[in-house]
Design a protein around this motif. Structure first.
Motif, PDB file in Angstrom:
ATOM      1  N   ASP A  61     -11.468  25.756 -26.311  1.00  0.00           N
ATOM      2  CA  ASP A  61     -12.873  25.803 -26.745  1.00  0.00           C
ATOM      3  C   ASP A  61     -13.288  24.463 -27.340  1.00  0.00           C
ATOM      4  OD1 ASP A  61     -13.120  28.426 -25.951  1.00  0.00           O
ATOM      5  OD2 ASP A  61     -12.850  29.273 -27.951  1.00  0.00           O
ATOM      6  N   TYR A  62     -12.397  23.894 -28.148  1.00  0.00           N
ATOM      7  CA  TYR A  62     -12.699  22.616 -28.797  1.00  0.00           C
ATOM      8  C   TYR A  62     -12.914  21.516 -27.759  1.00  0.00           C
ATOM      9  CZ  TYR A  62     -12.211  18.492 -31.755  1.00  0.00           C
ATOM     10  OH  TYR A  62     -12.430  17.296 -32.398  1.00  0.00           O
ATOM     11  N   ILE A  63     -12.048  21.469 -26.765  1.00  0.00           N
ATOM     12  CA  ILE A  63     -12.158  20.456 -25.709  1.00  0.00           C
ATOM     13  C   ILE A  63     -13.468  20.616 -24.943  1.00  0.00           C
ATOM     14  CG2 ILE A  63     -11.208  19.722 -23.483  1.00  0.00           C
ATOM     15  CD1 ILE A  63      -8.420  20.292 -24.638  1.00  0.00           C
ATOM     16  N   GLU A  64     -13.772  21.846 -24.540  1.00  0.00           N
ATOM     17  CA  GLU A  64     -14.975  22.094 -23.746  1.00  0.00           C
ATOM     18  C   GLU A  64     -16.245  21.821 -24.538  1.00  0.00           C
ATOM     19  OE1 GLU A  64     -14.670  26.030 -22.199  1.00  0.00           O
ATOM     20  OE2 GLU A  64     -12.766  25.630 -21.167  1.00  0.00           O
ATOM     21  N   ILE A  65     -16.270  22.229 -25.806  1.00  0.00           N
ATOM     22  CA  ILE A  65     -17.448  22.002 -26.644  1.00  0.00           C
ATOM     23  C   ILE A  65     -17.642  20.511 -26.901  1.00  0.00           C
ATOM     24  CG2 ILE A  65     -18.445  22.355 -28.936  1.00  0.00           C
ATOM     25  CD1 ILE A  65     -17.010  25.100 -28.955  1.00  0.00           C
ATOM     26  N   THR A  66     -16.545  19.808 -27.184  1.00  0.00           N
ATOM     27  CA  THR A  66     -16.619  18.365 -27.410  1.00  0.00           C
ATOM     28  C   THR A  66     -17.209  17.664 -26.193  1.00  0.00           C
ATOM     29  OG1 THR A  66     -14.694  18.410 -28.891  1.00  0.00           O
ATOM     30  CG2 THR A  66     -15.283  16.287 -27.926  1.00  0.00           C
ATOM     31  N   ALA A  67     -16.770  18.071 -25.004  1.00  0.00           N
ATOM     32  CA  ALA A  67     -17.286  17.477 -23.766  1.00  0.00           C
ATOM     33  C   ALA A  67     -18.760  17.817 -23.562  1.00  0.00           C
ATOM     34  CB  ALA A  67     -16.461  17.956 -22.582  1.00  0.00           C
ATOM     35  N   ARG A  68     -19.132  19.060 -23.828  1.00  0.00           N
ATOM     36  CA  ARG A  68     -20.524  19.483 -23.640  1.00  0.00           C
ATOM     37  C   ARG A  68     -21.463  18.736 -24.572  1.00  0.00           C
ATOM     38  NH1 ARG A  68     -21.976  25.622 -23.690  1.00  0.00           N
ATOM     39  NH2 ARG A  68     -24.008  24.603 -23.362  1.00  0.00           N
ATOM     40  N   ILE A  69     -21.075  18.589 -25.825  1.00  0.00           N
ATOM     41  CA  ILE A  69     -21.909  17.865 -26.786  1.00  0.00           C
ATOM     42  C   ILE A  69     -22.146  16.438 -26.319  1.00  0.00           C
ATOM     43  CG2 ILE A  69     -21.954  16.902 -29.128  1.00  0.00           C
ATOM     44  CD1 ILE A  69     -20.562  19.443 -30.090  1.00  0.00           C
ATOM     45  N   ALA A  70     -21.134  15.829 -25.703  1.00  0.00           N
ATOM     46  CA  ALA A  70     -21.227  14.449 -25.224  1.00  0.00           C
ATOM     47  C   ALA A  70     -21.760  14.367 -23.791  1.00  0.00           C
ATOM     48  CB  ALA A  70     -19.862  13.783 -25.310  1.00  0.00           C
ATOM     49  N   ASN A  71     -22.131  15.523 -23.226  1.00  0.00           N
ATOM     50  CA  ASN A  71     -22.633  15.573 -21.842  1.00  0.00           C
ATOM     51  C   ASN A  71     -21.622  15.023 -20.832  1.00  0.00           C
ATOM     52  OD1 ASN A  71     -25.257  16.708 -22.402  1.00  0.00           O
ATOM     53  ND2 ASN A  71     -25.885  14.703 -23.183  1.00  0.00           N
ATOM     54  N   VAL A  72     -20.376  15.346 -21.051  1.00  0.00           N
ATOM     55  CA  VAL A  72     -19.312  14.947 -20.134  1.00  0.00           C
ATOM     56  C   VAL A  72     -18.940  16.140 -19.265  1.00  0.00           C
ATOM     57  CG1 VAL A  72     -16.912  14.193 -19.945  1.00  0.00           C
ATOM     58  CG2 VAL A  72     -18.402  13.188 -21.677  1.00  0.00           C
ATOM     59  N   ASP A  73     -19.025  15.958 -17.968  1.00  0.00           N
ATOM     60  CA  ASP A  73     -18.744  17.021 -17.006  1.00  0.00           C
ATOM     61  C   ASP A  73     -17.254  17.045 -16.695  1.00  0.00           C
ATOM     62  OD1 ASP A  73     -18.701  18.884 -14.998  1.00  0.00           O
ATOM     63  OD2 ASP A  73     -20.090  17.829 -13.667  1.00  0.00           O
ATOM     64  N   LEU A  74     -16.603  18.187 -16.938  1.00  0.00           N
ATOM     65  CA  LEU A  74     -15.168  18.308 -16.668  1.00  0.00           C
ATOM     66  C   LEU A  74     -14.900  19.086 -15.381  1.00  0.00           C
ATOM     67  CD1 LEU A  74     -13.807  19.097 -20.268  1.00  0.00           C
ATOM     68  CD2 LEU A  74     -14.117  16.875 -19.146  1.00  0.00           C
ATOM     69  N   SER A  75     -15.916  19.204 -14.535  1.00  0.00           N
ATOM     70  CA  SER A  75     -15.784  19.972 -13.297  1.00  0.00           C
ATOM     71  C   SER A  75     -15.639  19.048 -12.094  1.00  0.00           C
ATOM     72  CB  SER A  75     -17.003  20.871 -13.101  1.00  0.00           C
ATOM     73  OG  SER A  75     -18.116  20.102 -12.691  1.00  0.00           O
ATOM     74  N   GLU A  76     -15.590  19.638 -10.907  1.00  0.00           N
ATOM     75  CA  GLU A  76     -15.481  18.871  -9.671  1.00  0.00           C
ATOM     76  C   GLU A  76     -16.745  18.084  -9.355  1.00  0.00           C
ATOM     77  OE1 GLU A  76     -14.303  21.496  -6.566  1.00  0.00           O
ATOM     78  OE2 GLU A  76     -12.374  21.971  -7.468  1.00  0.00           O
ATOM     79  N   ASP A  77     -17.809  18.315 -10.113  1.00  0.00           N
ATOM     80  CA  ASP A  77     -19.042  17.557  -9.918  1.00  0.00           C
ATOM     81  C   ASP A  77     -18.993  16.200 -10.600  1.00  0.00           C
ATOM     82  OD1 ASP A  77     -20.259  19.618  -8.468  1.00  0.00           O
ATOM     83  OD2 ASP A  77     -20.947  20.614 -10.300  1.00  0.00           O
ATOM     84  N   ASN A  78     -17.957  15.973 -11.403  1.00  0.00           N
ATOM     85  CA  ASN A  78     -17.801  14.694 -12.077  1.00  0.00           C
ATOM     86  C   ASN A  78     -17.600  13.591 -11.042  1.00  0.00           C
ATOM     87  OD1 ASN A  78     -16.343  12.411 -13.444  1.00  0.00           O
ATOM     88  ND2 ASN A  78     -16.532  13.753 -15.223  1.00  0.00           N
ATOM     89  N   ILE A  79     -18.233  12.460 -11.253  1.00  0.00           N
ATOM     90  CA  ILE A  79     -18.142  11.349 -10.316  1.00  0.00           C
ATOM     91  C   ILE A  79     -16.711  10.849 -10.164  1.00  0.00           C
ATOM     92  CG2 ILE A  79     -18.628   9.578 -12.058  1.00  0.00           C
ATOM     93  CD1 ILE A  79     -20.233   8.094  -9.910  1.00  0.00           C
TER      94      ILE A  79
END
Length: 214
Positions: A61-79
């Motif tokens: 949860d911490y990792i995903e929330i940290t990424a979301r707050i920073a608008n970092v995409d951790l999915s396959e849509d990431n460049i």
């Protein structure tokens, strides 16, 4: 009747969502800090690599929330995902045609998750295990994730407080997550065929491909 939502209302709603995420992040961080305070540095690393990390869901949860707050995409849509995938496919095509591949292509072909007992064979910590590095200089692992094309590691390392406070934490989360996605996809495509074996590595460098969180 169509409902009109003003830009101010949307802004307030977005701020509310961000505030909620920030509260969730702080709560997760507090729990992680409390857990780590029960151990010495070496004991905590041992605890994390034991595979019995009871707060893994909190860490995720911490990792995903940290990424979301920073608008970092951790999915396959990431460049980054598309970039690395393209490099890998190009290297396979070159090998099929007996063409020379680049150093970058060769490095990404070796992509793998390093377990705690693996010994690195580069840099200032050559001959040291991942476990020893995590105990003595955990931020070096972030450097490896970001700078070495072939390197990623289990998410348990992101529970370590020194790592969470590092300025490289977010870039490392992004790179590590994308590499995990890429490697999982490759193994699913290739089955159990091992095309990563033709390079110098220490015994124990490879792990079971689907046990990243252990």
């Amino acid at each position: 009747m169509k409902t009109f939502v003003s830009s101010q209302a949307k802004c307030i709603r977005r701020m509310s969502d961000e505030a909620q995420m920030l509260r969730m992040k702080n709560n997760c961080e507090s729990i992680l800090n409390q857990e780590e305070s029960n151990y010495t540095a070496s004991e905590y690393v041992e605890f994390l690599i034991s595979g019995k990390y009871k707060l893994f869901d909190i860490l995720q949860d911490y990792i995903e929330i940290t990424a979301r707050i920073a608008n970092v995409d951790l999915s396959e849509d990431n460049i980054l995902f598309n970039k690395i995938n393209s490099i890998r496919k190009n290297s396979l095509k070159k090998r099929f045609n007996n063409e020379v591949i680049t150093e970058e292509e060769s490095n990404f072909e070796k992509l793998m998750c390093y377990r705690h007992q693996a010994k690195v064979h580069w840099g200032i910590y050559a001959e040291n295990s991942i476990k020893d590095i995590l105990i003595n200089d955990p931020e070096y692992i972030l450097w490896c994730i970001i700078n070495l094309d072939h390197f990623f590691i289990g998410n348990y390392v992101f529970a370590i407080n020194v790592i969470r406070k590092s300025e490289y934490y977010l870039p490392a989360i992004e790179m590590n997550s994308i590499k995990r996605l890429i490697e999982t996809e490759w193994k699913q495509e290739e089955g159990d065929c091992n095309i990563w074996g033709n390079f110098d590595a220490f015994e124990g460098d490879h792990l079971s491909w689907f046990n990243y969180n252990q």
